[in-house]
Design an enzyme around this catalytic site. Sequence first.
Site, short mmCIF file in Angstrom:
data_model
loop_
_atom_site.label_atom_id
_atom_site.label_comp_id
_atom_site.label_asym_id
_atom_site.label_seq_id
_atom_site.Cartn_x
_atom_site.Cartn_y
_atom_site.Cartn_z
N HIS A 157 0.84 -1.22 0.00
CA HIS A 157 0.00 0.00 0.00
C HIS A 157 0.87 1.27 0.00
O HIS A 157 0.43 2.31 0.49
CB HIS A 157 -0.94 0.04 1.21
CG HIS A 157 -1.70 -1.22 1.42
ND1 HIS A 157 -2.95 -1.45 0.89
CD2 HIS A 157 -1.37 -2.37 2.09
CE1 HIS A 157 -3.37 -2.67 1.24
NE2 HIS A 157 -2.42 -3.25 1.96
N SER A 278 16.24 21.17 -15.66
CA SER A 278 15.08 22.00 -15.96
C SER A 278 15.56 23.29 -16.59
O SER A 278 16.62 23.81 -16.23
CB SER A 278 14.32 22.30 -14.67
OG SER A 278 13.58 23.50 -14.80
N LYS A 284 17.24 21.29 -10.41
CA LYS A 284 16.55 20.05 -10.72
C LYS A 284 17.35 19.04 -11.52
O LYS A 284 18.16 19.38 -12.36
CB LYS A 284 15.24 20.35 -11.45
CG LYS A 284 14.25 21.00 -10.50
CD LYS A 284 12.85 20.90 -10.99
CE LYS A 284 12.37 19.49 -10.99
NZ LYS A 284 10.97 19.45 -11.39
N GLU A 291 10.37 8.52 -16.80
CA GLU A 291 9.01 9.05 -17.01
C GLU A 291 8.53 8.77 -18.42
O GLU A 291 7.38 8.41 -18.66
CB GLU A 291 9.01 10.57 -16.77
CG GLU A 291 9.25 10.96 -15.33
CD GLU A 291 9.52 12.47 -15.20
OE1 GLU A 291 8.65 13.26 -15.60
OE2 GLU A 291 10.60 12.83 -14.72
#
Length: 463
Positions: A157, A278, A284, A291
């Site tokens: 979970h 970024s 970043k 992704e």
Amino acid sequence: MSSKLWGGRFQKSAEQWVDEFGASISFDQELVLEDLEGSIAHVTMLGTTGILNHEEVVAIKKGLHTLQKKAEENELHYSVEQEDIHLNLEKMLIDIVGPVGGKLHTGRSRNDQVATDMHLFLKRHVKKTIALIISLQNTIIEKSKEHIETIAPGYTHLQRAQPISFAHHLMAYFWMLERDKSRFSESISRIDLSPLGAGALAGTTFPIDRELTANLLGFSDIYQNSIDAVSDRDFIIEFLSNSSMLMTHLSRLAEEIILWSSEEFRFIELDDSFSTGSSIMPQKKNPDMAELIRGKTGRVYGNLIGLLTVMKGLPLAYNKDLQEDKEGMFDTLHTITGSLRIFEGMIRTMNINQDSLNKAVHNDFSNATELADYLVTKGLPFREAHEITGKLVYYCIEHSNFLLDLSLEEMQQASPLIESDVFKVLAPETAVSRRNSQGGTGFEEVRKQIEKAQDILSSLISM
Ligand code: ARG
């Protein structure tokens, strides 16, 4: 008059934009080598069976070999007017060898021709896919070997559940890939069939030899029914389905990699070569490749649903709808091979942040099951042990600490059965190392698991 190879019956040509809509040459040129291979086998058979004479066969073969060479050197120029790869090549052949080139299509239709191309193409590329899966599996094994004793939180979970060996977690993906590999391997027997010689749908009046062409093309068998041969696309659907399952697995790992490399987890750091920055936020480092693979899973599922939908309710035998089988197949193939390659590099170069993992397992309640099991070994029924442990967890939460921060006295208030040996039992290292049930996360079991995985891969090499 039409200038098409099939133009005899036509009084006028279609407009350019209509031709463009119907043409497949922009994408089916990817089948060029398979198409030429199929034609060479076909003309060889036409010679052996006496359907064409020796000179004709020699001339046509020579032309086909010239085209092969040009194709390999990327020197073929296709035209939309010739619609697809089959007609483009036939036209080129006639341009090179003269009217005798028009004899190549004797006893053949584009329907069995295109099906043959697809079978040849997929058989070749499924084998390459399998090799890429093996290479990723190898990398997973190598990474796992370095981290058998790296302890990480295991989740259910997405809540901390029980501590595990990091290698155990990674190796779960080895076995998923193992199933993917066996699905692709098993599918080969259904791809490995020759439709060539089925003609348009009904076979042919020429005394062709289907076994011979199948043999020349390396197929194990031929389709037994000419109608089935030209209209079957099960083998492509199966490829898309196997690819979808593979992408599901890669996407799950991608998601974990994305989570693990976040500031919140910091369990891993991806190598710079598999991350991007970024354009606005200088701090970043984004797990873009992971992704993207997670995202690309969508198009692979889409291709599967797309072809299933094309096939649903399609009457026998060939219908132009079937031209829609190609783009999704090519796209899927490029997507899965790209994703497998990226994943191999990403896993090989990623850094496991042992400090963060260590901190994580020492600052949570994932050893609560240990305490419950401990009380069971002291004679309590598991339900009571569960209740007592739950109360102690609550006590810790109230006092902002964890089970291992409690004193023996505090623990004994919950149950007098607890003795000083409890501290060793509660250590995450002990929790992991003792889980030596078969396939469990205990270090010994994980070692065995990795050995087994290595045996599987090395038995493939010796095959
Ligand atoms: N370009 C066609 C396809 O990909 C080749 C077969 C065409 N056959 C026909 N009867 N129009 O399906």
